[in-house]
Enzyme design. Structure first.
Site, PDB file in Angstrom:
ATOM      1  N   ASP A   1      26.686 -22.279  -7.474  1.00  0.00           N
ATOM      2  CA  ASP A   1      27.820 -22.689  -6.627  1.00  0.00           C
ATOM      3  C   ASP A   1      28.404 -23.973  -7.199  1.00  0.00           C
ATOM      4  O   ASP A   1      27.978 -25.070  -6.833  1.00  0.00           O
ATOM      5  CB  ASP A   1      27.356 -22.971  -5.195  1.00  0.00           C
ATOM      6  CG  ASP A   1      26.845 -21.736  -4.482  1.00  0.00           C
ATOM      7  OD1 ASP A   1      27.671 -20.942  -4.037  1.00  0.00           O
ATOM      8  OD2 ASP A   1      25.618 -21.585  -4.357  1.00  0.00           O
TER       9      ASP A   1
ATOM     10  N   ARG B   1      36.032 -27.590   1.698  1.00  0.00           N
ATOM     11  CA  ARG B   1      35.757 -26.561   0.691  1.00  0.00           C
ATOM     12  C   ARG B   1      36.905 -25.561   0.595  1.00  0.00           C
ATOM     13  O   ARG B   1      36.961 -24.771  -0.347  1.00  0.00           O
ATOM     14  CB  ARG B   1      34.459 -25.840   1.040  1.00  0.00           C
ATOM     15  CG  ARG B   1      33.231 -26.750   1.044  1.00  0.00           C
ATOM     16  CD  ARG B   1      32.036 -26.053   1.644  1.00  0.00           C
ATOM     17  NE  ARG B   1      31.653 -24.876   0.869  1.00  0.00           N
ATOM     18  CZ  ARG B   1      30.830 -23.924   1.321  1.00  0.00           C
ATOM     19  NH1 ARG B   1      30.350 -23.983   2.562  1.00  0.00           N
ATOM     20  NH2 ARG B   1      30.518 -22.908   0.553  1.00  0.00           N
TER      21      ARG B   1
ATOM     22  N   HIS C   1      34.714 -16.581   1.694  1.00  0.00           N
ATOM     23  CA  HIS C   1      33.654 -15.678   2.142  1.00  0.00           C
ATOM     24  C   HIS C   1      34.341 -14.570   2.936  1.00  0.00           C
ATOM     25  O   HIS C   1      34.825 -14.815   4.041  1.00  0.00           O
ATOM     26  CB  HIS C   1      32.652 -16.409   3.016  1.00  0.00           C
ATOM     27  CG  HIS C   1      32.106 -17.672   2.420  1.00  0.00           C
ATOM     28  ND1 HIS C   1      32.803 -18.867   2.401  1.00  0.00           N
ATOM     29  CD2 HIS C   1      30.930 -17.913   1.795  1.00  0.00           C
ATOM     30  CE1 HIS C   1      32.068 -19.812   1.800  1.00  0.00           C
ATOM     31  NE2 HIS C   1      30.921 -19.261   1.434  1.00  0.00           N
TER      32      HIS C   1
ATOM     33  N   HIS D   1      24.845 -20.950   8.268  1.00  0.00           N
ATOM     34  CA  HIS D   1      23.507 -21.266   7.781  1.00  0.00           C
ATOM     35  C   HIS D   1      22.501 -21.275   8.929  1.00  0.00           C
ATOM     36  O   HIS D   1      21.328 -20.964   8.735  1.00  0.00           O
ATOM     37  CB  HIS D   1      23.481 -22.636   7.088  1.00  0.00           C
ATOM     38  CG  HIS D   1      24.198 -22.659   5.781  1.00  0.00           C
ATOM     39  ND1 HIS D   1      25.554 -22.840   5.684  1.00  0.00           N
ATOM     40  CD2 HIS D   1      23.745 -22.508   4.508  1.00  0.00           C
ATOM     41  CE1 HIS D   1      25.915 -22.813   4.412  1.00  0.00           C
ATOM     42  NE2 HIS D   1      24.839 -22.610   3.683  1.00  0.00           N
TER      43      HIS D   1
ATOM     44  N   ASP E   1      26.514 -13.462   0.649  1.00  0.00           N
ATOM     45  CA  ASP E   1      26.123 -14.860   0.751  1.00  0.00           C
ATOM     46  C   ASP E   1      24.598 -14.860   0.858  1.00  0.00           C
ATOM     47  O   ASP E   1      23.962 -13.808   0.998  1.00  0.00           O
ATOM     48  CB  ASP E   1      26.774 -15.500   1.975  1.00  0.00           C
ATOM     49  CG  ASP E   1      26.912 -17.023   1.846  1.00  0.00           C
ATOM     50  OD1 ASP E   1      26.232 -17.617   0.980  1.00  0.00           O
ATOM     51  OD2 ASP E   1      27.702 -17.611   2.607  1.00  0.00           O
TER      52      ASP E   1
END
Length: 612
Positions: A147, A216, A247, A259, A332
């Site tokens: 990443d 991001r 994503h 997460h 992911d």
């Protein structure tokens, strides 16, 4: 200051989306004879593979250690605990891996030449028939990934070139600049043996409270984000790097972090088409090599409310069939809680493959995941033909990147590409296009050495990403000193105590200006009390938002406010040059900043940015 505009956030999203053009999926052309010959050879190779080898090619796992064969003892212990092997080479042999992902915390990315040696060692493990445990029909190179988004997420650090992140590039507003940044990033990754980069982020960040995307993302305008995503795809393609838009189907309007939770996005199908889909359509049209899934639920796209990673209606129905995408789909990380909430670790990889995924990234329990896929084929839940579809896509990509003919990298290549003077200078020039001046009361900026010689630097020092040589306050202080100011540095933290605030106020006495670095200032944050106490001293205060640009809405009493979009050296140095008048502020907000006391009103709209 711009005039206020009264509108709800949802109305703002709809208005922004009207400007987005729906980019058509690329037309599908008949395969040329060269493509048919390539596919025939790849299918022959696949036909000779054992079932275990086919399953292994679908997995991308992390391993611990700086070396493929001789890691430190602590990394051997970690590998034994998580993977049941001692080294990366043994992991490749045991699981017949198709890919490996690098992380700093796994001690994979210490230094450029070390990374290149690790990459070569991993490839030798896959390609050398004598490797213990490897069958004679192996010999498929690995796709090594990481990443390297730049900005807040970068796994390869200094002395490699660290570039401004996505939202900073959104502030620059130049597709050519974004393409140039990707070319630099791709050239350096390729020299290190990393051939798949999980960037660019294609999420449209329309939720200021989004805890996981934020800076991001390139911004909140779908059309602008689409252009920047496509530009970066083209930039990476020019360096033979497989880029990855993420994503899918779009993580930009979540309030939860996937997460740790399973986020929901409640966009209608029409809102998804106008807000979330354009950057992914643009990526597909630009020839994106891989697309990463999101562990999010979008009921309008899949009423079963499965995470998108496990959703056949989303991955096959929309991504494959509607958008016309036939490249590699990668999950992911399967270790994230968002994808583990509804199903067990043994079911997740099987369901992902049934949904249309090709690469299974970083399962939390590798042996369980690997055996689950193997058993699903033996039980008939998955067919070998289904695995072969994904294998062909993966091997096509490896062939496109010339990994079968040229899998290794050289020390000379590292020296020629990584952290070169030209790349570092280009990164500084790019960063100067991004710094955004939001507020400048009374023309406080630029500071002059004649009238603002003594400067106090205070503020937050979040954990340093790979692109830093020290805490943000230290970097700002050092850069001010190099520009001829006298800087005193006093870190105050993200939640300064009453005593620390009092210490900062005392330190401000006799100073000509205070520069305070703020980090994601929320309601009731002690950073607000710090800034208010410093403003009350009468010393001019300059606030620099070192992550999300929304801080200015809660710090209206400062004399000047800038958005740097990250706390990496390259972005902080650019911000200081703007403060000192050595560079002109050129950035424009790629997201709206709403009022803190009334979020239905926009304080600074998209496109706002002052200059001098």
């Amino acid at each position: 200051m711009s005039s206020h505009r009264t509108t709800s956030r949802r109305t703002l999203l709809a208005a922004t989306a009207v400007a987005a053009t729906a980019l058509a999926a690329p037309s599908v052309h008949a395969a040329g004879s060269g493509d048919r010959d390539r596919d025939r050879r790849l299918r022959e190779r696949i036909s000779r593979m054992s079932l275990e080898e086919k399953v292994g090619q679908l997995f991308v796992m992390h391993v611990y250690g700086h070396s493929a064969t001789e890691p430190d003892q602590a990394d051997i212990d970690a590998n034994l605990k998580e993977l049941g092997v001692r080294t990366a080479a043994e992991a490749v042999a045991k699981y017949h891996l198709g890919g490996i992902i690098y992380f700093g915390w796994a001690h994979n990315t210490r230094a450029p030449h070390q990374i290149a040696d690790l990459s070569n060692g991993i490839q030798r493990a896959a390609l050398t028939p004598e490797t213990p445990g490897q069958s004679p029909t192996s010999g498929i190179p690995l796709l090594i990934s990481t990443d390297q988004e730049h900005g807040a997420v970068a796994r390869v650090g200094i002395p490699a070139t660290l570039l401004p992140g996505a939202m900073a590039l959104g502030a620059a507003g130049s597709n050519s600049t974004a393409r140039k940044a990707a070319r630099i990033a791709g050239a350096e990754l390729r020299a290190l043996g990393i051939r798949q980069n999980y960037a660019p982020v294609a999420d449209v960040n329309v939720n200021p409270a989004n805890p996981v995307i934020g800076v991001r993302s390139f911004g909140s305008d779908p059309e602008a984000v689409a252009g920047l995503v496509a530009a970066q795809v083209k930039g990476y393609q020019g360096t033979d790097i497989a880029s990855t838009s993420k994503h899918f189907p779009g993580h930009g309007d979540t309030k939860d972090d996937s997460h740790s939770k399973l986020p929901y996005i409640h966009h209608t199908r029409e809102q998804w088409e106008t807000l979330d889909a354009p950057p992914f359509r643009a990526a597909v049209a630009a020839g994106i090599d891989s697309i990463m899934t999101a562990h999010i639920v979008v009921p309008a796209l899949d009423p079963a409310e499965d995470p998108a990673t496990l959703s056949r209606p989303i991955l096959t129905g929309i991504l494959r069939e509607e958008l016309g995408y036939d490249g590699v789909v990668v999950t992911d990380s399967l270790g994230m809680q968002g994808v583990r909430t509804k199903y067990g670790d043994d079911r997740v990889p099987v369901l992902a493959l049934k949904a249309g995924v090709d690469q299974l990234l970083n399962p939390p329990k590798p042996e369980i995941a690997w055996n689950a896929v193997l058993q699903a084929v033996r039980d008939g839940e998955l067919t070998e033909a289904r695995l072969d579809e994904s294998l062909l896509r993966i091997l096509r990509l490896k062939a496109k990147l010339d990994l079968f003919s040229d899998p290794y990298v050289t020390s000379r290549g590292v020296d020629k590409a990584v952290g070169t003077r030209a790349h570092l200078a280009a990164a500084d020039r790019i960063a100067e296009e991004t710094t955004t001046l939001l507020l400048n009361e009374g023309g406080l900026l630029p500071l002059s050495r004649r009238t603002h010689q003594e400067i106090l630097v205070v503020g937050a020092d979040p954990a340093s990403p790979s692109g830093t040589t020290g805490p943000p306050t230290a970097v700002i202080g050092r850069e001010l000193t190099e520009l001829g100011f006298t800087a005193t540095v006093l870190p105050t933290g993200m939640a300064p105590s009453t005593a620390k605030i009092a210490e900062a106020v005392a330190a401000a006495a006799g100073k000509d200006a205070v520069v305070v670095g703020t980090y994601n200032v929320g309601a009731g944050s002690a950073q607000i009390a710090l800034v208010e106490a410093l403003v009350a001293t009468g010393v001019p205060v300059v606030a620099v938002a070192i992550r999300n640009p929304y801080d200015v809405a809660r710090l209206g009493s400062v004399g000047a406010s800038l958005a740097a979009y990250c706390w990496t050296d390259v972005e902080l140095r650019a911000a200081v040059r703007v403060i000192a008048g050595r560079a002109r502020p050129r950035g424009r907000l790629p997201v709206p900043v709403q009022r803190a006391d009334d979020p239905t009103q926009v304080l600074y709209p998209v496109g706002h940015g002052l200059t001098y």
